[in-house]
Design an enzyme around this catalytic site. Structure first.
Site, PDB file in Angstrom:
ATOM      1  N   THR A 122      41.199  54.540  27.125  1.00 34.34           N
ATOM      2  CA  THR A 122      39.962  54.702  27.905  1.00 34.34           C
ATOM      3  C   THR A 122      40.209  55.449  29.219  1.00 34.34           C
ATOM      4  O   THR A 122      41.232  55.237  29.877  1.00 34.34           O
ATOM      5  CB  THR A 122      39.364  53.314  28.192  1.00 34.34           C
ATOM      6  OG1 THR A 122      39.216  52.617  26.938  1.00 34.34           O
ATOM      7  CG2 THR A 122      38.006  53.421  28.868  1.00 34.34           C
ATOM      8  N   GLU A 123      39.254  56.302  29.590  1.00 34.82           N
ATOM      9  CA  GLU A 123      39.316  57.035  30.858  1.00 34.82           C
ATOM     10  C   GLU A 123      38.049  56.718  31.663  1.00 34.82           C
ATOM     11  O   GLU A 123      37.045  56.269  31.086  1.00 34.82           O
ATOM     12  CB  GLU A 123      39.405  58.544  30.581  1.00 34.82           C
ATOM     13  CG  GLU A 123      40.662  58.865  29.795  1.00 34.82           C
ATOM     14  CD  GLU A 123      40.941  60.355  29.655  1.00 34.82           C
ATOM     15  OE1 GLU A 123      40.125  61.196  30.123  1.00 34.82           O
ATOM     16  OE2 GLU A 123      41.999  60.671  29.077  1.00 34.82           O
ATOM     17  N   PRO A 124      38.089  56.995  32.965  1.00 32.70           N
ATOM     18  CA  PRO A 124      36.902  56.659  33.767  1.00 32.70           C
ATOM     19  C   PRO A 124      35.624  57.283  33.213  1.00 32.70           C
ATOM     20  O   PRO A 124      34.562  56.662  33.260  1.00 32.70           O
ATOM     21  CB  PRO A 124      37.245  57.233  35.146  1.00 32.70           C
ATOM     22  CG  PRO A 124      38.742  57.199  35.200  1.00 32.70           C
ATOM     23  CD  PRO A 124      39.210  57.459  33.794  1.00 32.70           C
ATOM     24  N   GLY A 338      25.320  19.854  33.544  1.00 33.31           N
ATOM     25  CA  GLY A 338      25.913  20.382  34.779  1.00 33.31           C
ATOM     26  C   GLY A 338      27.421  20.557  34.676  1.00 33.31           C
ATOM     27  O   GLY A 338      27.995  21.460  35.301  1.00 33.31           O
ATOM     28  N   GLU A 361      37.474  46.966  21.662  1.00 35.07           N
ATOM     29  CA  GLU A 361      37.848  47.266  20.262  1.00 35.07           C
ATOM     30  C   GLU A 361      36.662  47.945  19.559  1.00 35.07           C
ATOM     31  O   GLU A 361      36.403  47.725  18.391  1.00 35.07           O
ATOM     32  CB  GLU A 361      38.265  45.970  19.546  1.00 35.07           C
ATOM     33  CG  GLU A 361      39.295  46.130  18.447  1.00 35.07           C
ATOM     34  CD  GLU A 361      40.728  46.345  18.936  1.00 35.07           C
ATOM     35  OE1 GLU A 361      41.108  45.809  19.989  1.00 35.07           O
ATOM     36  OE2 GLU A 361      41.452  47.089  18.251  1.00 35.07           O
ATOM     37  N   THR A 363      32.613  48.779  21.081  1.00 35.18           N
ATOM     38  CA  THR A 363      31.529  47.861  21.462  1.00 35.18           C
ATOM     39  C   THR A 363      30.767  47.443  20.197  1.00 35.18           C
ATOM     40  O   THR A 363      30.861  48.098  19.149  1.00 35.18           O
ATOM     41  CB  THR A 363      30.540  48.535  22.426  1.00 35.18           C
ATOM     42  OG1 THR A 363      29.873  49.585  21.721  1.00 35.18           O
ATOM     43  CG2 THR A 363      31.221  49.093  23.658  1.00 35.18           C
TER      44      THR A 363
HETATM   45  C1  LIG Z   1      38.754  43.716  30.255  1.00 35.10           C
HETATM   46  C2  LIG Z   1      38.840  45.012  29.509  1.00 35.10           C
HETATM   47  C3  LIG Z   1      40.003  45.317  28.813  1.00 35.10           C
HETATM   48  C4  LIG Z   1      40.117  46.558  28.167  1.00 35.10           C
HETATM   49  N1  LIG Z   1      41.312  46.897  27.565  1.00 35.10           N
HETATM   50  C5  LIG Z   1      41.505  48.164  27.150  1.00 35.10           C
HETATM   51  C6  LIG Z   1      42.805  48.615  26.731  1.00 35.10           C
HETATM   52  O1  LIG Z   1      43.778  47.852  26.679  1.00 35.10           O
HETATM   53  N2  LIG Z   1      42.953  49.915  26.385  1.00 35.10           N
HETATM   54  C7  LIG Z   1      41.916  50.807  26.412  1.00 35.10           C
HETATM   55  O2  LIG Z   1      42.143  51.976  26.113  1.00 35.10           O
HETATM   56  N3  LIG Z   1      40.671  50.411  26.780  1.00 35.10           N
HETATM   57  C8  LIG Z   1      40.434  49.130  27.165  1.00 35.10           C
HETATM   58  N4  LIG Z   1      39.191  48.721  27.581  1.00 35.10           N
HETATM   59  C9  LIG Z   1      38.101  49.666  27.559  1.00 35.10           C
HETATM   60  C10 LIG Z   1      37.075  49.364  26.479  1.00 35.10           C
HETATM   61  O3  LIG Z   1      37.635  49.597  25.219  1.00 35.10           O
HETATM   62  C11 LIG Z   1      35.850  50.241  26.788  1.00 35.10           C
HETATM   63  O4  LIG Z   1      35.254  49.710  27.954  1.00 35.10           O
HETATM   64  C12 LIG Z   1      34.905  50.310  25.632  1.00 35.10           C
HETATM   65  O5  LIG Z   1      35.463  51.107  24.619  1.00 35.10           O
HETATM   66  C13 LIG Z   1      33.547  50.910  26.023  1.00 35.10           C
HETATM   67  O6  LIG Z   1      33.717  52.097  26.714  1.00 35.10           O
HETATM   68  P1  LIG Z   1      32.941  52.337  28.091  1.00 35.10           P
HETATM   69  O7  LIG Z   1      33.169  51.146  28.949  1.00 35.10           O
HETATM   70  O8  LIG Z   1      33.348  53.667  28.609  1.00 35.10           O
HETATM   71  O9  LIG Z   1      31.419  52.346  27.695  1.00 35.10           O
HETATM   72  P2  LIG Z   1      30.581  53.601  27.159  1.00 35.10           P
HETATM   73  O10 LIG Z   1      31.306  54.255  26.052  1.00 35.10           O
HETATM   74  O11 LIG Z   1      30.181  54.431  28.318  1.00 35.10           O
HETATM   75  O12 LIG Z   1      29.302  52.855  26.580  1.00 35.10           O
HETATM   76  C14 LIG Z   1      28.260  52.324  27.429  1.00 35.10           C
HETATM   77  C15 LIG Z   1      27.192  51.711  26.536  1.00 35.10           C
HETATM   78  O13 LIG Z   1      26.666  52.710  25.657  1.00 35.10           O
HETATM   79  C16 LIG Z   1      26.805  52.291  24.304  1.00 35.10           C
HETATM   80  N5  LIG Z   1      27.107  53.457  23.470  1.00 35.10           N
HETATM   81  C17 LIG Z   1      28.024  54.433  23.695  1.00 35.10           C
HETATM   82  N6  LIG Z   1      27.983  55.338  22.714  1.00 35.10           N
HETATM   83  C18 LIG Z   1      27.027  54.937  21.842  1.00 35.10           C
HETATM   84  C19 LIG Z   1      26.503  55.442  20.613  1.00 35.10           C
HETATM   85  N7  LIG Z   1      26.985  56.554  20.046  1.00 35.10           N
HETATM   86  N8  LIG Z   1      25.507  54.778  20.025  1.00 35.10           N
HETATM   87  C20 LIG Z   1      25.020  53.621  20.547  1.00 35.10           C
HETATM   88  N9  LIG Z   1      25.471  53.081  21.704  1.00 35.10           N
HETATM   89  C21 LIG Z   1      26.461  53.733  22.322  1.00 35.10           C
HETATM   90  C22 LIG Z   1      27.961  51.305  24.321  1.00 35.10           C
HETATM   91  O14 LIG Z   1      27.907  50.431  23.216  1.00 35.10           O
HETATM   92  C23 LIG Z   1      27.698  50.594  25.634  1.00 35.10           C
HETATM   93  O15 LIG Z   1      26.684  49.653  25.444  1.00 35.10           O
HETATM   94  C24 LIG Z   1      39.027  47.468  28.169  1.00 35.10           C
HETATM   95  C25 LIG Z   1      37.837  47.119  28.826  1.00 35.10           C
HETATM   96  C26 LIG Z   1      37.740  45.927  29.503  1.00 35.10           C
HETATM   97  C27 LIG Z   1      36.472  45.612  30.249  1.00 35.10           C
END
Ligand SMILES: Cc1cc2nc3c(=O)[nH]c(=O)nc-3n(C[C@H](O)[C@H](O)[C@H](O)COP(=O)(O)OP(=O)(O)OC[C@H]3O[C@@H](n4cnc5c(N)ncnc54)[C@H](O)[C@@H]3O)c2cc1C
Length: 387
Positions: A122-124, A338, A361, A363
């Site tokens: 994942t990236e920002p 509570g 893994e 969403t």
């Molecule tokens: C505590 C924690 C641990 C993590 N651990 C890891 C790790 O070890 N390694 C790693 O690489 N990542 C990790 N992640 C990242 C995680 O896998 C991502 O946050 C996740 O894949 C979602 O990406 P995003 O946050 O950029 O959301 P986005 O991709 O920006 O999605 C935002 C929303 O839009 C929805 N959405 C996006 N595209 C679509 C589509 N095509 N159709 C319908 N809905 C869509 C999503 O379901 C979500 O509701 C972690 C995240 C957290 C919070």
């Protein structure tokens, strides 16, 4: 490994969790120190080598046992599966796609837990849509690469010493081949730039990472093949999703057990609250969802054993189990009244932690898309496990 030996391993983990972990969870949660002794005990049990071939010192457990162990750990203390999940993903990737040299160099240390792994995708600016990653791997004349970029939300990013990083080669259109690179945390230019505060999982670090001119030798490219990163990641998400579903069921089991016991101990209007039908409805809902979630996992495992893949059923199991766990922790909170809201009881923590499984893994929105796509492209409902 014979079936009885494998069951013995799952049984051994269950006993370890009940004896060593369950009585100490509240104390473990309250202390600020990292629970290194728990990680050491998990290593002692061989858990960091669960998916590593025996030739490299691992247990090479069948998927059913891996998932069952994640459930046992999740039922004991939810932090424990988080120490393992991404580590096992890295180990599985190297076991499946690594060159002999990569396997020899990394698998023994991953198996004994002396080098823990993190999966770094994942990236920002992008999470679900991994094709848009920007981290760059620039090929060098000696066959190596130089890595530049930023990653976010990396579980165990601070404590892991082996990072499996998704990066792309430069190209005029910005769409160069995407590959996986094995990065040792000691490599100059690798930096943990920030730890991210979150709702739960206090002892599991979630880090932002920077790669600033990180020089990698040719051994770093997974399998020695450029452009295979996304297919490699996608191929193992299915097993990751089943492991996550198992973990979520474990956590739900814990919530249900706490709620059931509490409902027998707590009295209102002259009787235990478990005698009130309104409370019984919560308990019945929780138990039914839990058993249904576990049955879905078993169905996906059965289908995978029969057909080799179970993408749709794995996504269904992950979707259902993780949503059910959110609901179950909330129902448990209602049963405790509570006391469900305060930190002396575990429900408050489980309620805060359950949502992570819905978000990672892939969403649960992405799981629904996978389920629909698999149905549309499938060659028959029996092949999908729908008949
Ligand atoms: C505590 C924690 C641990 C993590 N651990 C890891 C790790 O070890 N390694 C790693 O690489 N990542 C990790 N992640 C990242 C995680 O896998 C991502 O946050 C996740 O894949 C979602 O990406 P995003 O946050 O950029 O959301 P986005 O991709 O920006 O999605 C935002 C929303 O839009 C929805 N959405 C996006 N595209 C679509 C589509 N095509 N159709 C319908 N809905 C869509 C999503 O379901 C979500 O509701 C972690 C995240 C957290 C919070």
């Amino acid at each position: 490994m014979s079936e009885s030996e494998v069951s013995a391993i799952v049984e051994g983990v269950r006993h370890f969790v009940r004896r060593e972990i369950v009585p100490n969870v509240q104390r473990l949660e309250e202390q600020d120190d990292f629970p290194q002794h728990v990680v050491d005990a998990m290593a002692e049990l061989g858990l960091f080598g669960m998916v590593v071939p025996q030739a490299y010192g691992g247990l090479d457990l069948p998927l059913e046992d891996y998932v069952a162990i994640m459930e046992e750990l999740g039922a004991g203390w939810s932090a424990m599966p988080s120490f393992l999940n991404s580590h096992c993903t890295v180990a599985r990737l190297i076991s499946l796609y690594g060159t002999d040299e990569q396997k020899q160099r990394y698998l023994p240390e991953l198996a004994d837990g002396s080098r823990r792994g993190a999966i770094v995708l994942t990236e920002p600016s992008t999470g679900s849509d991994l094709k848009q990653i920007r981290t760059q791997a620039v090929p060098q004349e000696d066959g190596g690469f130089v890595l530049n970029g930023q990653k976010i939300f990396i579980t165990n990013g601070q404590r892991a010493r082996l990072h499996m990083v998704l990066a792309r080669q430069p190209a005029p259109d910005g769409k160069g081949p995407i590959s996986l690179f094995i990065v040792e945390s000691e490599t100059p230019g690798f930096e943990v730039s920030r730890l991210i505060h979150k709702m739960g999982f206090k002892h599991v670090d979630t880090a932002e990472l920077r790669f600033d001119g990180v020089k990698l030798d040719r051994l770093a490219l997974l399998g020695g093949l450029a452009g295979q990163g996304l297919p490699q990641v996608l191929s193992i998400l299915e097993t990751g999703r089943l492991a996550m579903a198992g973990t979520a069921v474990g956590m739900a089991r814990n919530a249900l057990a706490v709620a059931l016991q509490y409902s027998k101990d707590r009295e209102t209007f002259g009787q235990p609250i478990c005698n009130h039908q309104a409370v019984q409805i919560h308990l019945a809902n929780m138990a039914t969802q839990l058993v249904a979630a576990r049955a879905m996992i078993r169905e996906a495992l059965r289908h995978k054993a029969q057909y080799g893949r179970a993408d749709m059923l794995s996504s269904m199991a992950k979707l259902f189990a993780t949503e059910a766990t959110m609901t179950i922790t909330q129902e448990a909170m209602r049963v405790l009244g509570g006391y469900g809201y305060v930190a002396e009881f575990p429900i408050e923590r489980l309620y805060r932690e359950a949502p992570i499984y819905v978000l990672t893994e892939g969403t649960n929105e992405i799981q629904r898309i996978i389920i629909a796509r698999e149905m549309i492209k499938a060659d028959g409902p029996d092949r999908l496990g729908l008949m």
